[in-house]
Design an enzyme around this catalytic site. Structure first.
Site, PDB file in Angstrom:
ATOM      1  N   ARG A  98     -18.372   1.384 -47.542  1.00 50.27           N
ATOM      2  CA  ARG A  98     -17.350   1.774 -46.575  1.00 50.27           C
ATOM      3  C   ARG A  98     -17.881   2.757 -45.540  1.00 50.27           C
ATOM      4  NH1 ARG A  98     -14.689  -0.189 -43.507  1.00 50.27           N
ATOM      5  NH2 ARG A  98     -14.086  -1.587 -45.190  1.00 50.27           N
ATOM      6  N   LYS A 133     -15.487  13.394 -24.063  1.00 50.06           N
ATOM      7  CA  LYS A 133     -14.305  12.936 -24.797  1.00 50.06           C
ATOM      8  C   LYS A 133     -14.758  12.114 -26.004  1.00 50.06           C
ATOM      9  CE  LYS A 133     -11.493  12.989 -20.621  1.00 50.06           C
ATOM     10  NZ  LYS A 133     -10.722  12.197 -19.629  1.00 50.06           N
ATOM     11  N   LYS A 165     -14.707  22.858 -12.026  1.00 57.62           N
ATOM     12  CA  LYS A 165     -13.514  22.058 -11.768  1.00 57.62           C
ATOM     13  C   LYS A 165     -12.486  22.912 -11.026  1.00 57.62           C
ATOM     14  CE  LYS A 165     -14.322  18.872 -15.569  1.00 57.62           C
ATOM     15  NZ  LYS A 165     -13.707  18.063 -16.644  1.00 57.62           N
ATOM     16  N   GLU A 199     -16.437  19.468  -8.931  1.00 59.39           N
ATOM     17  CA  GLU A 199     -15.403  18.440  -8.833  1.00 59.39           C
ATOM     18  C   GLU A 199     -14.491  18.734  -7.645  1.00 59.39           C
ATOM     19  OE1 GLU A 199     -12.856  17.111 -12.375  1.00 59.39           O
ATOM     20  OE2 GLU A 199     -11.466  18.352 -11.208  1.00 59.39           O
TER      21      GLU A 199
END
Length: 283
Positions: A98, A133, A165, A199
């Site tokens: 597994r 992420k 940012k 950004e």
């Protein structure tokens, strides 16, 4: 970079999580002398990733287990294709199956999704990049899968690059400070090799950022028309990254605007585990 040491640490922890006091099912139902052969088989097409991780799951459980791979990381496979053969003590094979499957299915899923994005951008200059992420503690695994799928890696952590940012820029310009001046100051203070990315979410922000000689400008959630305008304004003076609103339906058009890189959070946060089977025969 995904090292063997890191693989062993994470896989060992996963095995302990799954069988903290042993696999009591196998211990009670499977004779100690029984052997097993297991075939890792694809149930759908995809791109392989996670070879070393799959092997580690069995070797850490029992070093006598033999794992023979029939494919390499980064190679495409079709449904029904045999990917690996595992032979060894039945208890060990059943205990590790597994965990081995969980890792390889996840990594193959990411590699396969990445390959689809890369294919959509063929013929353009754009490279497909991952983001931060990722699944906590599995970033190195998932970033390796992106590489196996033909993508590239963005910064690994907050320690690798300065990425300013909107909130950062608001602090920099508080009290009426000039953005270009402040960005130049930041860049002058950075250690050699550390890049500065900024950004922006509007066309009118580009000039001030570009004047600071930054390394990368990220055009966040720009329309296609504004992306083309941004690329023309920057004119090769730094790398141009596109981010936001990127999916398999939009990535080709985004790439066609002339951006250098496209960051795609979905590569890791939304990839589906690939359907692979591990069929075990016990003797």
């Amino acid at each position: 970079m995904l090292t063997q040491e890191h693989i062993n640490q994470v896989v060992a922890a996963a095995l302990v999580e799954d069988a903290p006091t042993g696999d009591i099912t196998s211990l009670h139902l499977i004779p100690a002398t029984a052997s097993a052969t297991a075939e890792l088989t694809a149930r759908e097409e995809g791109v392989f990733s996670g070879a070393a991780v799959f092997i580690a799951a069995f070797k850490i459980t029992d070093a006598s287990v033999d794992v023979q791979l029939h494919i390499k990381d980064g190679e495409h496979f079709g449904p029904g294709q045999k990917l690996a053969t595992v032979v060894g003590p039945a208890r060990a094979v059943l205990t590790a199956e597994r965990i081995g499957l969980n890792f390889v299915q996840r990594m193959c899923g990411i590699a396969s999704l990445t390959a689809k994005y890369v294919a959509k951008t063929a013929g353009t200059r754009a490279k497909i990049l991952d983001t931060r992420k990722t699944t906590p503690m599995l970033r190195a695994f998932e970033r390796q899968a992106v590489l196996d799928g033909g993508g590239q890696n963005h910064r690994f952590s907050l320690s690798d690059m300065v990425m300013a940012k909107d909130n950062h820029l608001a602090v920099l310009t508080a009290g009426g400070k000039d953005l270009t001046t402040e960005l130049r100051r930041v860049k002058s203070e950075l250690p050699q090799g550390i890049k500065l990315e900024v950004e922006v979410d509007r066309i009118d922000q580009i000039a001030a950022v570009l004047a600071a000689d930054v390394d990368i400008i990220m055009l966040d959630n720009f329309s296609l028309e504004d992306l083309r305008t941004g690329v023309d304004l920057i004119a090769g003076r730094c790398l141009v990254e596109a981010s936001g609103g990127v999916n398999l339906d939009t990535v080709a058009a985004i790439a066609a605007t002339g951006v250098d890189v496209i960051s795609v959070g979905a590569l890791t946060h939304s990839a589906r585990a690939l359907d692979l089977g591990l069929d075990v025969e016990i003797k």
